[in-house]
Design a protein around this motif. Structure first.
Motif, PDB file in Angstrom:
ATOM      1  N   ARG A  71       0.839  -1.208   0.000  1.00  0.00           N
ATOM      2  CA  ARG A  71       0.000   0.000   0.000  1.00  0.00           C
ATOM      3  C   ARG A  71       0.870   1.253   0.000  1.00  0.00           C
ATOM      4  O   ARG A  71       0.550   2.246  -0.661  1.00  0.00           O
ATOM      5  N   ILE A  72       1.970   1.217   0.735  1.00  0.00           N
ATOM      6  CA  ILE A  72       2.882   2.361   0.754  1.00  0.00           C
ATOM      7  C   ILE A  72       3.504   2.555  -0.625  1.00  0.00           C
ATOM      8  O   ILE A  72       3.571   3.679  -1.147  1.00  0.00           O
ATOM      9  N   TYR A  73       3.956   1.469  -1.244  1.00  0.00           N
ATOM     10  CA  TYR A  73       4.504   1.561  -2.600  1.00  0.00           C
ATOM     11  C   TYR A  73       3.468   2.107  -3.579  1.00  0.00           C
ATOM     12  O   TYR A  73       3.778   2.935  -4.439  1.00  0.00           O
ATOM     13  N   LEU A  74       2.237   1.653  -3.454  1.00  0.00           N
ATOM     14  CA  LEU A  74       1.155   2.108  -4.328  1.00  0.00           C
ATOM     15  C   LEU A  74       0.953   3.616  -4.220  1.00  0.00           C
ATOM     16  O   LEU A  74       0.638   4.285  -5.213  1.00  0.00           O
ATOM     17  N   GLY A 112      23.672  11.497  -7.865  1.00  0.00           N
ATOM     18  CA  GLY A 112      24.181  10.707  -6.760  1.00  0.00           C
ATOM     19  C   GLY A 112      23.486   9.362  -6.590  1.00  0.00           C
ATOM     20  O   GLY A 112      23.899   8.554  -5.768  1.00  0.00           O
ATOM     21  N   PHE A 113      22.425   9.117  -7.350  1.00  0.00           N
ATOM     22  CA  PHE A 113      21.695   7.848  -7.297  1.00  0.00           C
ATOM     23  C   PHE A 113      21.864   7.128  -8.630  1.00  0.00           C
ATOM     24  O   PHE A 113      22.099   7.757  -9.661  1.00  0.00           O
ATOM     25  N   ASN A 114      21.706   5.799  -8.630  1.00  0.00           N
ATOM     26  CA  ASN A 114      21.806   5.071  -9.900  1.00  0.00           C
ATOM     27  C   ASN A 114      20.488   4.418 -10.288  1.00  0.00           C
ATOM     28  O   ASN A 114      20.446   3.617 -11.215  1.00  0.00           O
ATOM     29  N   ASN A 115      19.416   4.751  -9.565  1.00  0.00           N
ATOM     30  CA  ASN A 115      18.088   4.292  -9.979  1.00  0.00           C
ATOM     31  C   ASN A 115      17.052   5.316  -9.545  1.00  0.00           C
ATOM     32  O   ASN A 115      17.406   6.386  -9.048  1.00  0.00           O
ATOM     33  N   ASN A 116      15.790   4.993  -9.774  1.00  0.00           N
ATOM     34  CA  ASN A 116      14.721   5.948  -9.510  1.00  0.00           C
ATOM     35  C   ASN A 116      13.587   5.266  -8.743  1.00  0.00           C
ATOM     36  O   ASN A 116      13.679   4.079  -8.402  1.00  0.00           O
ATOM     37  N   LEU A 117      12.538   6.021  -8.483  1.00  0.00           N
ATOM     38  CA  LEU A 117      11.427   5.485  -7.704  1.00  0.00           C
ATOM     39  C   LEU A 117      10.776   4.296  -8.400  1.00  0.00           C
ATOM     40  O   LEU A 117      10.528   3.263  -7.779  1.00  0.00           O
ATOM     41  N   ILE A 118      10.526   4.417  -9.687  1.00  0.00           N
ATOM     42  CA  ILE A 118       9.791   3.349 -10.370  1.00  0.00           C
ATOM     43  C   ILE A 118      10.654   2.103 -10.560  1.00  0.00           C
ATOM     44  O   ILE A 118      10.134   0.982 -10.537  1.00  0.00           O
ATOM     45  N   TYR A 145      15.270   3.311   0.505  1.00  0.00           N
ATOM     46  CA  TYR A 145      15.934   3.968  -0.620  1.00  0.00           C
ATOM     47  C   TYR A 145      15.005   4.987  -1.260  1.00  0.00           C
ATOM     48  O   TYR A 145      15.420   6.094  -1.613  1.00  0.00           O
ATOM     49  N   MET A 146      13.744   4.606  -1.415  1.00  0.00           N
ATOM     50  CA  MET A 146      12.771   5.504  -2.046  1.00  0.00           C
ATOM     51  C   MET A 146      12.513   6.746  -1.200  1.00  0.00           C
ATOM     52  O   MET A 146      12.293   7.833  -1.742  1.00  0.00           O
TER      53      MET A 146
END
Length: 151
Positions: A13-16, A33-39, A143-144
């Protein structure tokens, strides 16, 4: 197992909520500074759940090999996720819960390939896999929480 499932549902639910609170551009943004994103993190936790639970039990699971290969450990975003793929990931976040719980109740996870994960978890049973999955999802949620400050 009920407590594990309750924790998993809460995590999902939090991810949603990220789909409700961030635009597709924000979900795709890779901050400096990051190598990925939220999605990517969302796709990754979906793939990892399928890997831990289904593939660990020598079962195919419910996601395509294409999706699996795009979000498995060791990958990173190479192009923005389309609206269509974002909608698929959003749907998988919740639909896989009911499918997996139903499969657990049907007792389809009869065998499990014992192994040690890259983070050091010793998995010897399906119960271990569910516990590890919840830990993994919590880790990526952390991380998110960092990434969201910069999008």
């Amino acid at each position: 197992m009920e407590a594990l499932f309750k924790t998993w549902k809460t995590s999902r639910r939090i991810y949603l909520s990220y789909f409700e609170n961030y635009s597709l551009d924000q979900l795709n943004n890779i901050p400096n500074g990051f190598n990925n994103n939220l999605i990517w993190n969302i796709g990754h936790i979906i793939v990892t759940q399928q890997k831990l639970i289904y593939r660990g039990s020598d079962l195919q699971g419910y996601i395509s090999d294409e999706l699996f290969n795009k979000y498995q450990s060791g990958t990173k975003p190479t192009e923005p996720v389309s609206q269509k793929e974002a909608a698929e990931l959003k749907e998988l976040l919740t639909s896989l819960i009911d499918l997996t719980i139903a499969d657990f109740q049907k007792d389809i996870f009869r065998t499990y390939k014992e192994r040690i994960t890259g983070t050091g978890f010793h998995l010897s049973s399906i119960n271990d896999a569910f516990e590890c999955n919840n830990y993994h999802e919590g880790m990526h949620l952390g991380y998110m929480l960092s990434i969201r400050k910069f999008v």
